[in-house]
Design a protein around this motif. Structure first.
Motif, PDB file in Angstrom:
ATOM      1  N   ALA A 169      42.893  25.543  34.597  1.00 21.85           N
ATOM      2  CA  ALA A 169      41.838  26.499  34.966  1.00 21.85           C
ATOM      3  C   ALA A 169      40.497  26.080  34.376  1.00 21.85           C
ATOM      4  O   ALA A 169      39.489  26.008  35.089  1.00 21.85           O
ATOM      5  CB  ALA A 169      42.229  27.903  34.497  1.00 21.85           C
ATOM      6  N   ALA A 170      40.467  25.816  33.085  1.00 18.97           N
ATOM      7  CA  ALA A 170      39.222  25.392  32.446  1.00 18.97           C
ATOM      8  C   ALA A 170      38.799  24.005  32.932  1.00 18.97           C
ATOM      9  O   ALA A 170      37.605  23.728  33.105  1.00 18.97           O
ATOM     10  CB  ALA A 170      39.371  25.403  30.935  1.00 18.97           C
ATOM     11  N   HIS A 208      41.150  32.697  38.145  1.00 24.80           N
ATOM     12  CA  HIS A 208      42.106  33.244  39.104  1.00 24.80           C
ATOM     13  C   HIS A 208      43.492  33.456  38.505  1.00 24.80           C
ATOM     14  O   HIS A 208      44.359  34.070  39.138  1.00 24.80           O
ATOM     15  CB  HIS A 208      42.191  32.369  40.369  1.00 24.80           C
ATOM     16  N   GLN A 209      43.723  32.966  37.265  1.00 21.50           N
ATOM     17  CA  GLN A 209      44.994  33.222  36.584  1.00 21.50           C
ATOM     18  C   GLN A 209      44.886  34.361  35.573  1.00 21.50           C
ATOM     19  O   GLN A 209      45.846  34.653  34.868  1.00 21.50           O
ATOM     20  CB  GLN A 209      45.466  31.945  35.867  1.00 21.50           C
ATOM     21  N   GLU A 210      43.740  34.997  35.490  1.00 20.33           N
ATOM     22  CA  GLU A 210      43.608  36.181  34.638  1.00 20.33           C
ATOM     23  C   GLU A 210      44.358  37.353  35.273  1.00 20.33           C
ATOM     24  O   GLU A 210      44.552  37.393  36.487  1.00 20.33           O
ATOM     25  CB  GLU A 210      42.129  36.551  34.452  1.00 20.33           C
ATOM     26  N   SER A 237      46.639  40.021  30.140  1.00 17.94           N
ATOM     27  CA  SER A 237      47.700  39.110  29.688  1.00 17.94           C
ATOM     28  C   SER A 237      47.645  37.743  30.360  1.00 17.94           C
ATOM     29  O   SER A 237      48.539  36.920  30.153  1.00 17.94           O
ATOM     30  CB  SER A 237      49.072  39.746  29.949  1.00 17.94           C
ATOM     31  N   GLY A 238      46.609  37.506  31.157  1.00 21.01           N
ATOM     32  CA  GLY A 238      46.506  36.217  31.838  1.00 21.01           C
ATOM     33  C   GLY A 238      45.786  35.171  31.001  1.00 21.01           C
ATOM     34  O   GLY A 238      45.588  35.316  29.795  1.00 21.01           O
ATOM     35  N   TYR A 239      45.381  34.099  31.639  1.00 21.81           N
ATOM     36  CA  TYR A 239      44.705  33.004  30.934  1.00 21.81           C
ATOM     37  C   TYR A 239      43.590  32.460  31.829  1.00 21.81           C
ATOM     38  O   TYR A 239      43.567  32.750  33.030  1.00 21.81           O
ATOM     39  CB  TYR A 239      45.704  31.910  30.549  1.00 21.81           C
ATOM     40  N   PRO A 265      35.938  38.177  37.237  1.00 27.44           N
ATOM     41  CA  PRO A 265      35.065  38.128  38.421  1.00 27.44           C
ATOM     42  C   PRO A 265      35.800  38.579  39.685  1.00 27.44           C
ATOM     43  O   PRO A 265      36.998  38.321  39.849  1.00 27.44           O
ATOM     44  CB  PRO A 265      34.680  36.644  38.507  1.00 27.44           C
ATOM     45  N   ILE A 266      35.085  39.262  40.546  1.00 31.23           N
ATOM     46  CA  ILE A 266      35.689  39.769  41.784  1.00 31.23           C
ATOM     47  C   ILE A 266      36.312  38.640  42.592  1.00 31.23           C
ATOM     48  O   ILE A 266      37.415  38.780  43.137  1.00 31.23           O
ATOM     49  CB  ILE A 266      34.625  40.513  42.616  1.00 31.23           C
ATOM     50  N   ALA A 267      35.612  37.519  42.694  1.00 35.58           N
ATOM     51  CA  ALA A 267      36.129  36.392  43.469  1.00 35.58           C
ATOM     52  C   ALA A 267      37.474  35.933  42.931  1.00 35.58           C
ATOM     53  O   ALA A 267      38.400  35.618  43.695  1.00 35.58           O
ATOM     54  CB  ALA A 267      35.125  35.238  43.439  1.00 35.58           C
ATOM     55  N   ALA A 268      37.615  35.899  41.602  1.00 33.90           N
ATOM     56  CA  ALA A 268      38.866  35.460  40.991  1.00 33.90           C
ATOM     57  C   ALA A 268      39.972  36.488  41.208  1.00 33.90           C
ATOM     58  O   ALA A 268      41.149  36.128  41.390  1.00 33.90           O
ATOM     59  CB  ALA A 268      38.659  35.224  39.502  1.00 33.90           C
ATOM     60  N   ARG A 269      39.619  37.787  41.205  1.00 38.00           N
ATOM     61  CA  ARG A 269      40.638  38.819  41.451  1.00 38.00           C
ATOM     62  C   ARG A 269      41.193  38.721  42.870  1.00 38.00           C
ATOM     63  O   ARG A 269      42.387  38.924  43.107  1.00 38.00           O
ATOM     64  CB  ARG A 269      40.021  40.204  41.225  1.00 38.00           C
ATOM     65  N   LEU A 270      40.311  38.436  43.824  1.00 41.52           N
ATOM     66  CA  LEU A 270      40.771  38.258  45.201  1.00 41.52           C
ATOM     67  C   LEU A 270      41.711  37.052  45.304  1.00 41.52           C
ATOM     68  O   LEU A 270      42.761  37.108  45.949  1.00 41.52           O
ATOM     69  CB  LEU A 270      39.563  38.061  46.128  1.00 41.52           C
TER      70      LEU A 270
END
Length: 383
Positions: free
Chosen positions: A249-250, A280-282, A287-289, A299-304
């Motif tokens: 991710a990073a 996107h892994q949050e 409890s995500g990363y 971020p909204i984009a990552a939640r989608l």
């Protein structure tokens, strides 16, 4: 001859119901211009609307049938003729008549009996003004097309840049097949459904939805930085391997940031791509990363993308697992409401999950892709 001159003699249409007046005007104008004549309003409109319209019209007002005012109104309501300058040439000499003619859109008003030098001077003036207006109109149209062309080029560069980067990632993980294409459309479908809700409307504009669609393929770009011994491992990760895998991710965010730095500017579509790649892994409950973000911190984009990515991992067949039925995947997403996923996004997903099923069928993986060597990125998505 400059750019505002006519390359050929201008064409003048003279409209009058009196033959003597038509003859008089033709004699006056023929040495300098091409002259067309019409003895009534209907004929005048037919000539003006023909393939080669006149450059200027000299129009009488008092005519039987269709009068000059009606002819002018017809000209102004037709896109083909509305820019042709009209000079009223009439015996109606009252100020109110002239005022009415100019308000209807005539460029000038000459009363009879005419003065030949005055008519010629005013015709010449109006033709020069029309040439200038035509030049500016053509220039504006040219510039508008150039802007549109450049915009298309910029959009094409964006698309090529993203697809090139995404394809680079896919060379490391061929088992994902059409995963990239499917997640693009999942994200877009979810965003389109949520764009009118008060909570998300400020962000989910048409422009941002377009950026989301373009950025989605880069969500796993960080895979290029994961060693083959881990990325290509056919079995489950041990704890140490999983920690390394989570760094994708990073790594993805940093790779996009490096590309953005090379451009020397803040680029909107890459900014959103960074958010998607990193977050996107949050998970909604924190409890995500990689950063342990929770709730609206993500971020909204990552939640989608989180919903799109997990759904696709669940329904996709791999050599180490069978594809999960759509209904089971939908239930898992529902069970993850307010823990793994944004609750409002889960509600939206549950309303449109059949669209997800249709997208999955449209971009189904080929048998060869399904039987390729298994990779573990989708395993990480499910952890």
């Amino acid at each position: 001859m400059n750019s505002l001159d006519y390359p050929v003699r201008a064409t003048i249409l003279v409209v009058d119901d009196t033959p003597e007046n038509l003859d008089l005007m033709s004699s006056l104008l023929k040495d300098d211009y091409k002259v067309k004549v019409a003895n009534g309003g209907e004929k005048a409109l037919r000539i003006a609307q023909a393939e080669n319209p006149p450059d200027l019209i000299l129009l009488d007002i008092l005519m039987p049938g269709m009068d000059g005012y009606q002819v002018l109104d017809g000209l102004k309501h037709d896109p083909r003729t509305r820019d042709i300058p009209v000079i009223f040439l009439t015996a109606k000499a009252e100020v109110e008549d002239e005022k009415m003619g100019l308000e209807l859109g005539a460029v000038d008003y000459i009363t009879k009996p005419i003065s030949a030098p005055i008519v010629l001077a005013r015709v010449k003036t109006q033709l020069a003004l029309k040439a200038a207006a035509d030049f500016l109109r053509d220039k504006a149209a040219f510039l508008e097309e150039e802007v549109a062309k450049r915009t298309r080029e910029v959009r094409a560069i964006q698309d090529v840049t993203i697809l090139a980067m995404a394809s680079l990632a896919e060379t490391r993980d061929s088992d994902t097949g059409n995963h990239i294409r499917r997640t693009q459309y999942y994200v877009k479908a979810l965003a389109e459904h949520l764009k009118t809700t008060p909570r998300f409307a400020w962000f989910l504009t048409e422009a941002n939805i377009d950026l989301l669609f373009k950025s989605a393929p880069l969500h796993d770009i960080g895979k290029v930085g994961i060693a083959d011994r881990i990325l290509l491992k056919p079995g489950h990760f041990d704890s140490q391997e999983f920690e390394i895998m989570k760094t994708h991710a990073a790594l993805g965010r940093d790779a996009i940031a490096h590309a953005e730095k090379s451009l020397g500017a803040d680029v909107g579509f890459l900014r959103m791509a960074k958010e998607i790649a990193l977050s996107h892994q949050e998970k909604w409950d924190g409890s995500g990363y990689p950063e342990g973000l929770s709730g609206d911190e993500i971020p909204i984009a990552a939640r989608l993308m989180a919903i799109a990515d997990v759904y696709d991992a669940l329904i996709s067949r791999r050599v180490y697992k069978e594809a999960m039925p759509h209904e089971n995947a939908v239930q898992i997403i529902a069970d993850g409401k307010a823990s793994h996923f944004d609750p409002d996004m889960v509600d939206a997903f549950l309303l449109i999950h059949e669209e997800f099923r249709a997208i999955a069928r449209r971009f189904a993986d080929s048998d060869s892709a399904l039987e390729s060597v298994a990779k573990r990125t989708d395993q990480v998505a499910g952890n």
